[in-house]
Design a protein around this motif. Structure first.
Motif, short mmCIF file in Angstrom:
data_model
loop_
_atom_site.label_atom_id
_atom_site.label_comp_id
_atom_site.label_asym_id
_atom_site.label_seq_id
_atom_site.Cartn_x
_atom_site.Cartn_y
_atom_site.Cartn_z
N ALA A 62 0.83 -1.20 0.00
CA ALA A 62 0.00 0.00 0.00
C ALA A 62 0.87 1.25 0.00
CB ALA A 62 -0.94 0.00 1.20
N ASP A 63 1.99 1.22 0.72
CA ASP A 63 2.90 2.37 0.71
C ASP A 63 3.39 2.67 -0.70
OD1 ASP A 63 2.62 2.50 3.44
OD2 ASP A 63 4.50 1.44 3.88
N ARG A 64 3.80 1.61 -1.41
CA ARG A 64 4.32 1.81 -2.77
C ARG A 64 3.22 2.34 -3.71
NH1 ARG A 64 6.72 -3.15 -1.64
NH2 ARG A 64 5.07 -4.23 -2.79
N ALA A 65 2.02 1.74 -3.62
CA ALA A 65 0.94 2.13 -4.52
C ALA A 65 0.51 3.56 -4.29
CB ALA A 65 -0.24 1.19 -4.36
N CYS A 66 0.53 4.02 -3.05
CA CYS A 66 -0.02 5.34 -2.72
C CYS A 66 1.05 6.40 -2.53
CB CYS A 66 -0.87 5.25 -1.45
SG CYS A 66 -2.26 4.10 -1.61
N ALA A 67 2.29 6.07 -2.87
CA ALA A 67 3.36 7.05 -2.76
C ALA A 67 3.11 8.20 -3.72
CB ALA A 67 4.70 6.40 -3.05
N ALA A 68 3.77 9.30 -3.46
CA ALA A 68 3.61 10.46 -4.34
C ALA A 68 3.99 10.10 -5.76
CB ALA A 68 4.48 11.61 -3.82
N ASP A 69 3.29 10.71 -6.71
CA ASP A 69 3.57 10.43 -8.12
C ASP A 69 5.03 10.75 -8.44
OD1 ASP A 69 0.99 9.71 -8.52
OD2 ASP A 69 0.35 11.64 -9.34
N ARG A 70 5.63 9.88 -9.23
CA ARG A 70 6.98 10.15 -9.71
C ARG A 70 7.10 9.58 -11.11
NH1 ARG A 70 9.96 5.54 -9.52
NH2 ARG A 70 9.38 3.90 -8.04
N PRO A 71 8.03 10.10 -11.89
CA PRO A 71 8.17 9.62 -13.27
C PRO A 71 8.40 8.12 -13.32
CG PRO A 71 9.46 11.62 -12.94
CD PRO A 71 8.98 11.20 -11.59
N GLY A 72 7.78 7.48 -14.32
CA GLY A 72 8.01 6.06 -14.53
C GLY A 72 7.14 5.16 -13.70
N ARG A 73 6.16 5.72 -12.99
CA ARG A 73 5.33 4.88 -12.13
C ARG A 73 3.88 5.32 -12.20
NH1 ARG A 73 2.72 4.86 -7.95
NH2 ARG A 73 2.38 2.96 -6.78
N ARG A 74 2.99 4.34 -12.33
CA ARG A 74 1.56 4.62 -12.31
C ARG A 74 0.85 3.52 -11.55
NH1 ARG A 74 -0.92 8.34 -15.92
NH2 ARG A 74 0.52 9.20 -17.48
N ALA A 75 -0.25 3.91 -10.89
CA ALA A 75 -1.09 2.95 -10.20
C ALA A 75 -2.55 3.35 -10.41
CB ALA A 75 -0.77 2.90 -8.71
N LEU A 76 -3.36 2.39 -10.83
CA LEU A 76 -4.78 2.62 -11.05
C LEU A 76 -5.58 1.68 -10.16
CD1 LEU A 76 -4.91 2.69 -14.97
CD2 LEU A 76 -4.79 4.66 -13.42
N LEU A 77 -6.71 2.15 -9.70
CA LEU A 77 -7.58 1.27 -8.91
C LEU A 77 -8.98 1.24 -9.49
CD1 LEU A 77 -9.55 3.22 -7.06
CD2 LEU A 77 -7.55 3.36 -5.59
N ALA A 78 -9.68 0.18 -9.17
CA ALA A 78 -11.09 0.03 -9.53
C ALA A 78 -11.89 0.09 -8.25
CB ALA A 78 -11.32 -1.30 -10.26
N GLU A 79 -12.98 0.85 -8.28
CA GLU A 79 -13.81 0.94 -7.09
C GLU A 79 -15.28 0.96 -7.48
OE1 GLU A 79 -12.97 4.51 -4.95
OE2 GLU A 79 -13.58 5.84 -6.58
N THR A 80 -16.10 0.47 -6.59
CA THR A 80 -17.54 0.49 -6.77
C THR A 80 -18.17 0.78 -5.42
OG1 THR A 80 -19.48 -0.79 -7.46
CG2 THR A 80 -17.68 -2.02 -6.47
N ALA A 81 -19.13 1.70 -5.42
CA ALA A 81 -19.80 2.12 -4.19
C ALA A 81 -18.80 2.54 -3.13
CB ALA A 81 -20.71 1.01 -3.67
N GLY A 82 -17.71 3.20 -3.56
CA GLY A 82 -16.70 3.68 -2.63
C GLY A 82 -15.74 2.64 -2.12
N ARG A 83 -15.84 1.40 -2.59
CA ARG A 83 -14.98 0.31 -2.12
C ARG A 83 -13.96 -0.04 -3.19
NH1 ARG A 83 -16.56 -6.00 -2.19
NH2 ARG A 83 -14.58 -6.84 -1.42
N VAL A 84 -12.68 -0.11 -2.82
CA VAL A 84 -11.63 -0.50 -3.74
C VAL A 84 -11.71 -2.01 -3.95
CG1 VAL A 84 -9.14 -0.68 -4.10
CG2 VAL A 84 -10.11 1.40 -3.10
N ILE A 85 -11.82 -2.42 -5.22
CA ILE A 85 -11.96 -3.85 -5.52
C ILE A 85 -10.82 -4.39 -6.37
CG2 ILE A 85 -14.46 -3.79 -5.32
CD1 ILE A 85 -14.60 -3.79 -8.38
N GLY A 86 -9.89 -3.52 -6.77
CA GLY A 86 -8.77 -4.01 -7.56
C GLY A 86 -7.76 -2.91 -7.77
N ILE A 87 -6.51 -3.31 -8.03
CA ILE A 87 -5.44 -2.34 -8.26
C ILE A 87 -4.46 -2.93 -9.27
CG2 ILE A 87 -4.05 -3.18 -6.33
CD1 ILE A 87 -3.21 -0.23 -5.88
N ALA A 88 -3.94 -2.08 -10.13
CA ALA A 88 -2.90 -2.47 -11.09
C ALA A 88 -1.89 -1.34 -11.15
CB ALA A 88 -3.49 -2.74 -12.47
N GLU A 89 -0.61 -1.69 -11.22
CA GLU A 89 0.43 -0.67 -11.19
C GLU A 89 1.64 -1.12 -12.00
OE1 GLU A 89 2.06 -0.37 -7.10
OE2 GLU A 89 0.71 -2.04 -6.69
#
Length: 897
Positions: A62-89
Motif C-alpha cells: 500500500a505504501d508503494r501504490a499510494c506514494a507520491a507520483d513520480r516519473p516512470g510509475r503509475r497505479a490505477l484502482l477500480a472501485e464500486t460504491a466507494g470500495r476498492v476492488i482491484g489495483i494495477a500498477e
C-alpha cells in the motif's frame, strides 16, 4: 471522462457482468483502503500475489501504490460504491521502455473482468508514456494471473525459472488486441443492457391518477401491452393506478427493480435517480425534458455512482417486441408490430415515424430505443445488442451526434457484415464549422466527416426518413444485386423513360440486351414490343407474358436487377390480368432483386406478399425504386471486398516525431504554425517526400541556396515566409521561374520591400517539373478524430472543392477509395494522355500522412498543397502544419461516456 481534484483522468467502465466500476489513479488518501484490499485476501491469494502467505506485505504494498507520483510509475484502482476492488500498477525502475507490472483483485470478485479492465487502462497509460513492454513475475501455479495475461490479446512470452514464471507482454497496438478489447466490451455492453431491454421488474415513477401525464401514458402502454414481468407505479397519493400497485417511493416497492421509468418534473429527477440507486435499480429511462446543466450532472453522477445504465433524458422510451417480454415503455400512440428491425433514434418524432413506417411495411420491430439527449446509452451500445439478440436482421438509426465515432465505426464495420445498417445523415447542411485557416480545414465539413464514417463502416446513409424506409424495404425483401446493371420493363413507354432517367440519376447502368436476349424477349412479348432497355412490353402484355419476360431477364448474366414500371390499363382490366401478380406469383424467391413501380399507388411504398414466400417492394415513384437499388448495389460492393488492413510502413520514426512536437509546444505552449524547418523534420519522420529546399534570411543566402538547388534548367522558386502566412499565392508572396543570380536577388528584394516588417525569411526551391497538382491534408476533428483529405490541388483547390475524405487510420482499401473518389481521379490514371502517375507512391504518401495524424493528436492540421504527381513519383512542394497542446486519448479504451 472526468478528472479528480488533481486533474488526473478517471472513467467509469463496465465489467464482464455489465456492472459499472470507476477506474482512477491511486491517491495518498487511498492508503487504508488499498491496505485493506490486501489484508482481506485469503492466505492462498496473498501467497500467489506476494509469494508469501503472511499479511506483512500488505502495508509496504500500500505504501508503494499510494506514494507520491513520480516519473516512470503509475497505479490505477477500480472501485464500486466507494470500495476498492482491484489495483494495477507499473514501475519502470529507471528503464526507458519497459516496466514491472503488478495486479491484484479483491477476493470474491475474480472472473468478473476487474483485472482485465484495469490492465487495459494501464496499457493505454503506459503507451502514452512511451513504454513498449511490461514484465511480471508469477508463481507457475498461479493459473488465474497467467490466463489473465494470456487472454489480453497482447503478445506474451513466458520464461520458467524454477517455481516462478517471468512474463513479458509487448504493448503493440495490434488489431488482435483491439479485437480482443472490442469483444470484451461487446459482452459487457450486452450484459449491461439486459435490465433495460429485458427487465423482469419495471416501476414507473411519476404516473398520475388522471389522464394526461406522460408517466400515466407509459404505465398504460406497459400494462395494456401485456408486459410479462412485474409492474409497479410510484405515486405517494395512490395505492393503485390503472390497476397497477402503487407505492409512495421506489424504496418501498416489494421487489428488486431492473428498470425505472422516470417521468417527474426536471427539478426532482436527480433526487429520484439517487433514490433509485440506493434501492438497487439497475437501469433508468428518463423521459423528462428540460434538465439544466446542474440537474443533468447530478443525474449522471447518480447513475455512475450506483452503476445504473441510463436512456435519456428527454426521450420517447424503449420497447422490446419479443413475446417473452412484451416491453413497451414508451408514450407513442401506437404500439410497434413485432418484427426484425432494430431502431435507435434521438428524436422521438422521428422514432414514431419510423415505427409507423416499419409496421405499415410489415417489417416490424425487434427492439426500439429513443435515446433523447443520450447521456449514456448510445447507438454503439444498441448495435452490439442487436448483433447478439438473435431477432434483429436490419438496423435503422437516426443519430444526431456520436460520442465515440471511432469505436462506433469499428462496431459498425463488424455488424454491417452481418446485417444492413441504415441511417439518416442528419445535419448535412451544418457547414458553419468550416474554418479558413487552411485548405484542409476549409474542406473538412461535418458532412464530409460523417460521410467518411458511414462509407468506411459500410453504413447505408440516406437523406430522409422516407429514403431510409425505401432502402429498408428493398434490403429486407430482396437479394442484393451483384452490380449496378438494371433492366427496366414497362407496359407504358412514358413510365419506362421516367424509370430509366431515375436509374441513371442514381448511378445505375442500363445495358443494351444482347441479340440472343432480345430475340428471346421478342418471342415472349406481344407484337409491337420494343426490347431495348427499357423493355416496352406494350399495354397489351398479359400477366403470363410479363412473368415469362421478367424470369428470362433475371436468368441473363448481364443484368443485376429488374425494375418493372407498371400503369393500370383498360386492356389488362378487360382480360382480368393482374400485372402485379406477374411479379409475386414466382414459385420461390428470384435470384436477383425485382422491384415494382406503380405510378397510381397511393402509399409511397408497399411490400407485396409473394406466393412462393417473401415479399416484393412496390414504389409509387421510379426515383424511390432507383435510389433503393443504388443503396443495395453499394452495400453489395462493400460486402464483396475483404476487410481492409492498415499497412506496415518502413522508415517511420514516431518517437522522434513526438520529440519534435513536444519541443515546439514547450516553446509555444498555446500552439501555432511551426516554421518550415520544423514542418520538414516532421514530414521526414514519416518518410513523406518533399522537394529539396533551403532557408534564406538574406539576399546573399538566397543566391547561394539557388546556386546549390538549381536543376538542369537552372530555374528556382522563392517563397516568402512569416508566422501566420497560410496562403502564399493569395498574398503574392511567391516568385516562380527565376533564372540567374540577378533574378533571385530582385525577387528577394521585392519580398523584403513589400513584407519587410513581417518577413522572417524565404524558402528557395528548384522549379518543379510539370505534373498533376494535387492536395493532401489532415484535420483533427475533436469528435471524429483525424480525417485525411485528398483531391485536386493548386491555387483553385477551394474553389473547385474536388475533395474526398476518409477517417484515419487508413486501410489499404480506404486509401484506394480516397484516390479514386474525387472527380479528378481519371487524370491520375492517364486520362489526359500523359500516362498514369505513380499510384503506389501516392498511396504511400496518404498512408504516411494518416499514420502521422494517428500518432500525433497534437497535429491539428496538416496541409500539403500542391503535391506534384508524375509517372516518376510524388512530391510535396509546399507544406504547413498546425500544432495544438492536446492530451492523447485512446479511442478504443473501454469507458462509459
Amino acid at each position: 471522462m472526468t478528472d479528480d481534484a488533481l486533474g488526473r483522468p478517471q472513467v467509469h467502465a463496465l465489467l464482464a457482468d455489465g456492472t459499472t466500476v470507476r477506474i482512477r489513479p491511486v491517491r495518498r488518501s487511498d492508503h487504508d483502503q488499498v491496505r485493506g484490499l490486501y489484508e482481506e485476501m485469503s492466505p492462498e491469494n496473498l501467497r500467489l500475489r506476494f509469494f508469501t502467505a503472511g499479511r506483512a506485505s500488505a502495508g509496504p504494498a500500500a505504501d508503494r501504490a499510494c506514494a507520491a507520483d513520480r516519473p516512470g510509475r503509475r497505479a490505477l484502482l477500480a472501485e464500486t460504491a466507494g470500495r476498492v476492488i482491484g489495483i494495477a500498477e507499473y514501475d519502470t525502475a529507471g528503464s526507458a521502455h519497459s516496466a514491472e507490472l503488478a495486479v491484484a483483485v479483491a477476493d470474491g470478485l475474480h472472473h468478473r473482468g476487474v483485472g482485465t479492465l484495469l490492465l487495459e487502462h494501464l496499457v493505454s497509460a503506459a503507451r502514452a508514456d512511451g513504454i513498449t513492454s511490461f514484465t511480471a513475475d508469477a508463481l507457475s501455479e498461479n493459473h488465474e494471473v497467467l490466463r489473465l495475461f494470456a487472454d489480453l490479446g497482447l503478445r506474451t512470452t513466458r520464461r520458467f525459472e524454477g517455481p516462478e514464471v517471468r512474463c513479458e507482454i509487448a504493448l503493440d497496438a495490434s488489431d488482435t488486441y483491439l479485437s480482443a478489447v472490442e469483444e470484451r466490451g461487446r459482452a459487457a455492453d450486452v450484459a449491461s443492457l439486459g435490465p433495460l431491454l429485458r427487465p423482469r421488474t419495471v416501476v414507473v415513477i411519476g404516473a398520475g391518477r388522471t389522464p394526461g401525464s406522460v408517466g400515466r401514458a407509459v404505465l398504460h402502454q406497459l400494462h395494456s401491452g401485456g408486459f410479462t414481468g412485474r409492474l409497479f407505479a410510484v405515486n405517494p397519493g395512490a395505492q393503485a393506478i390503472l390497476g397497477v400497485p402503487s407505492y409512495p417511493a421506489v424504496g418501498a416497492v416489494p421487489a428488486t427493480v431492473d428498470l425505472a421509468v422516470v417521468a417527474v418534473p426536471a427539478a426532482q429527477v436527480p433526487d429520484i435517480a439517487e433514490q433509485c440507486g440506493k434501492a438497487g435499480v439497475r437501469a433508468l429511462l428518463v423521459v423528462t425534458a428540460g434538465l439544466d446543466a446542474e440537474q443533468s450532472e447530478a443525474l449522471l453522477t447518480a447513475c455512475r455512482g450506483h452503476g445504473m445504465r441510463l436512456v435519456g433524458p428527454n426521450c420517447l422510451g424503449v420497447s422490446n417486441t419479443d413475446p417473452a417480454h412484451r416491453l413497451d415503455a414508451t408514450f407513442a400512440a401506437d404500439r410497434p408490430d413485432p418484427g426484425t428491425a432494430g431502431v435507435a433514434v434521438q428524436s422521438g418524432g422521428v422514432g414514431i415515424a419510423l415505427l409507423d413506417g416499419l409496421s405499415r411495411l410489415g417489417i416490424g420491430v425487434s427492439s426500439f430505443a429513443s435515446l433523447g439527449d443520450k447521456y449514456d446509452v448510445s447507438g454503439n451500445d444498441l448495435l452490439q445488442w442487436w448483433e447478439s439478440d438473435g431477432r434483429t436482421d436490419l438496423v435503422l438509426l437516426h443519430l444526431e451526434s456520436f460520442g465515440n465515432p471511432r469505436a462506433f465505426s469499428r462496431t459498425a464495420r463488424r455488424v454491417t457484415r452481418r446485417m444492413p445498417v441504415l441511417t439518416v445523415d442528419a445535419g448535412r447542411t451544418d457547414a458553419g464549422r468550416r474554418a479558413a485557416a487552411s485548405h484542409t480545414a476549409a474542406a473538412a465539413t461535418r458532412t464530409m466527416t460523417r460521410g467518411a464514417l458511414f462509407t468506411q463502416a459500410g453504413i447505408t446513409a440516406t437523406e430522409s426518413c422516407g429514403e431510409l424506409l425505401e432502402a429498408a424495404a428493398l434490403l429486407h425483401s430482396q437479394p442484393l444485386p451483384a452490380g449496378t446493371r438494371v433492366a427496366v420493363v414497362t407496359n407504358a413507354g412514358g413510365a419506362g423513360v421516367l424509370a430509366a432517367d431515375a436509374c441513371a440519376e442514381s448511378g445505375l447502368v442500363l445495358p443494351t440486351p444482347t441479340p440472343d436476349l432480345a430475340e428471346d424477349l421478342l418471342a415472349l412479348l406481344p407484337e409491337g414490343a420494343a426490347v431495348g432497355n427499357p423493355v416496352d412490353a406494350t399495354a397489351a402484355v398479359s400477366e403470363e407474358q410479363l412473368t415469362a419476360c421478367v424470369d428470362r431477364i433475371t436468368r441473363y448474366g448481364g443484368i443485376d436487377a429488374v425494375l418493372v414500371a407498371l400503369v393500370p390499363t383498360a386492356v389488362a382490366a378487360a382480360t382480368g390480368d393482374d400485372l402485379i401478380r406477374a411479379l409475386t406469383r414466382a414459385p420461390g424467391p428470384r435470384p436477383k432483386p425485382v422491384v415494382a413501380v406503380r405510378l397510381e399507388q397511393a402509399l409511397p411504398m408497399r411490400l407485396l406478399p409473394a406466393e412462393g414466400g417473401g415479399t416484393v417492394p412496390a414504389y409509387a415513384e421510379p426515383q424511390a425504386a432507383a435510389r433503393a437499388l443504388a443503396h443495395a448495389a453499394r452495400r453489395a460492393a462493400w460486402l464483396s471486398r475483404p476487410v481492409g488492413t492498415v499497412p506496415d510502413l518502413d522508415g517511420v520514426e514516431t518517437a522522434r516525431a513526438r520529440a519534435v512536437v513536444d519541443a515546439y509546444l514547450t516553446a509555444h505552449p498555446s500552439g501555432g504554425w511551426p516554421e518550415p524547418r520544423v514542418v520538414a523534420e516532421l514530414l521526414d519522420c514519416y518518410g513523406i517526400p518533399q522537394l529539396p529546399w533551403a532557408w534564406a534570411e538574406s539576399e546573399d543566402d538566397a543566391v547561394l541556396a539557388a546556386d546549390r538547388l538549381r536543376g538542369a534548367d537552372g530555374r528556382v522558386v522563392l517563397k516568402g515566409h512569416w508566422p501566420g502566412l497560410l496562403h502564399k499565392s493569395a498574398q503574392h508572396a511567391v516568385h516562380l521561374d527565376l533564372r540567374g543570380d540577378q533574378q533571385v536577388r530582385a525577387a528577394f528584394r521585392d519580398l523584403d520591400t513589400r513584407f519587410g516588417n513581417l518577413l522572417t525569411g524565404v524558402i528557395v526551391q528548384p522549379l518543379a517539373p510539370r505534373g498533376t497538382e494535387l492536395f493532401a491534408g489532415v484535420v483533427q476533428d475533436e469528435v471524429f478524430g483525424p480525417l485525411v483529405l485528398f483531391g485536386l490541388g493548386g491555387t483553385a483547390t477551394e474553389v473547385l472543392a474536388d475533395h474526398a475524405a476518409r477517417l484515419a487510420p487508413l486501410t489499404d482499401h480506404d486509401v484506394h477509395d480516397l484516390i479514386t473518389a474525387p472527380r479528378c481521379a481519371p487524370l491520375l490514371f492517364g486520362a489526359d494522355g500523359g500516362g498514369p502517375v505513380d499510384l503506389a507512391a501516392l498511396e504511400s504518401l496518404l498512408l504516411r500522412l494518416s499514420r502521422m495524424a494517428s500518432d500525433l493528436p497534437q497535429l491539428a492540421e496538416a496541409d500539403l498543397n500542391p503535391v506534384l504527381a508524375t509517372p516518376g513519383g510524388v512530391t510535396a512542394l509546399d507544406a504547413r502544419v498546425r500544432l495544438l497542446p492536446r492530451r492523447p486519448q485512446d479511442p478504443y479504451l473501454r469507458r462509459l461516456r
